[in-house]
Design an enzyme around this catalytic site. Structure first.
Site, PDB file in Angstrom:
ATOM      1  N   SER A  52       0.853  -1.192   0.000  1.00  0.00           N
ATOM      2  CA  SER A  52       0.000   0.000   0.000  1.00  0.00           C
ATOM      3  C   SER A  52       0.883   1.234   0.000  1.00  0.00           C
ATOM      4  O   SER A  52       2.030   1.188   0.480  1.00  0.00           O
ATOM      5  CB  SER A  52      -0.885   0.017   1.254  1.00  0.00           C
ATOM      6  OG  SER A  52      -1.505   1.281   1.438  1.00  0.00           O
TER       7      SER A  52
ATOM      8  N   TYR B  33      -1.018  -0.601  10.688  1.00  0.00           N
ATOM      9  CA  TYR B  33      -1.154  -0.998   9.282  1.00  0.00           C
ATOM     10  C   TYR B  33       0.061  -0.581   8.461  1.00  0.00           C
ATOM     11  O   TYR B  33       0.629  -1.376   7.710  1.00  0.00           O
ATOM     12  CB  TYR B  33      -2.414  -0.344   8.713  1.00  0.00           C
ATOM     13  CG  TYR B  33      -2.696  -0.656   7.265  1.00  0.00           C
ATOM     14  CD1 TYR B  33      -3.234  -1.888   6.897  1.00  0.00           C
ATOM     15  CD2 TYR B  33      -2.474   0.295   6.270  1.00  0.00           C
ATOM     16  CE1 TYR B  33      -3.515  -2.163   5.570  1.00  0.00           C
ATOM     17  CE2 TYR B  33      -2.752   0.027   4.951  1.00  0.00           C
ATOM     18  CZ  TYR B  33      -3.276  -1.205   4.597  1.00  0.00           C
ATOM     19  OH  TYR B  33      -3.562  -1.477   3.283  1.00  0.00           O
TER      20      TYR B  33
END
Length: 276
Positions: free
Chosen positions: A163, A176
């Protein structure tokens, strides 16, 4: 084992510096593709798109019914392999079944993961460790099973989905972001080790995609894409043999630019644009 080749209509690069970093994929028909994390979001959209292009699909996720529903729509059919990626033995068994039934695999796309917003005042150790277990340790479980197979084949490859949250620290990404940053580093290292053996390693860094995971966000998401758009962008990058595939580029290029800023300027820019 099917070999990848330059896509039709694209000329072969003339210079070493212009050659694709990975084997381009010319034709998906009959290609053996294992999608891990296929029950929803980008994984589901990718399964639909590649199934429509004639790929043979192995689909994994914790929920089994969506896998069978997707395979029922794939002309070339495939395998439903329900799987919890945090279970290393289950990952090994699924890999062994693919090798037993298909004789190998041409491409693995590792999408499985989870997301939960977190900031320092709300830090929750159990939730943070669970996120890292799914997002990072799950990938390591996959590599433990897949690297030996890919090296025996001396062909095929793996795409790791990270990501843009892994580029640099961002608000609400306390657990995350670090996991995704690790995957970026991991993919770069894997490419250095495996590319000389003819094995492809792709790194996929999406921006915001409209999935059940991003539904947890309570802020505006610049460049928000639909899963079908994300799947097509991923396929385009795979076909072109790129190492890093990032999208939507109108957003991710700005994130790459921010990555280059000195710390003081980066922190100021993030605070200004996020309001956090």
């Amino acid at each position: 084992m099917q070999s990848f080749a330059p896509a039709a209509g694209r000329s072969r690069p003339r210079s070493l510096w212009l050659r694709p970093l990975n084997p381009p994929i010319a034709d998906w028909r009959g290609l053996r593709v294992w999608i891990v994390g296929a029950s929803s979001g980008i994984g589901e959209a990718l399964a639909r798109e590649l199934g429509g292009r004639g790929a043979r699909l192995a689909l994994s996720a914790r929920r089994e019914p969506p896998l069978h529903a997707l395979l029922a729509q794939a002309p070339a059919g495939g395998l439903a392999l329900p799987l919890d990626v945090t279970d290393a033995e289950a990952v090994r068994a699924a890999t062994a079944r693919i090798e037993r039934e298909w004789g190998g695999v041409d491409l693995v796309v590792w999408l499985a993961g989870t997301y939960s917003p977190m900031r320092a005042p709300q830090f929750d150790l159990a939730r943070a460790l669970a996120m890292l277990d799914a997002n990072l340790h799950g990938v390591l479980n996959g590599l433990a099973a897949l690297i030996p197979l890919l090296r025996r084949q001396r062909a095929g490859g793996i795409a790791l989905v990270s990501s843009v949250a892994g580029y640099r620290g961002l608000p609400k990404s306390l657990a995350y972001g670090p996991g995704k940053a690790a995957i970026i580093n991991l993919a770069e290292t894997l490419w250095l080790d495996l590319a000389p053996e003819g094995i492809g390693v792709w790194l996929v860094n999406p921006g915001f995609v409209d999935t059940p995971l991003t539904a947890a966000n309570d802020f505006a998401m610049p460049g928000l894409m639909q899963p079908s758009e994300a799947a097509r962008a991923m396929i385009d990058g795979l076909e072109r043999g790129r190492f890093e595939i990032h999208f939507p580029r109108r957003f991710t290029l700005w994130m790459k630019l921010l990555r280059l800023l000195p710390d003081r300027l980066y922190f100021a820019a993030v605070r200004r644009f996020t309001g956090l």
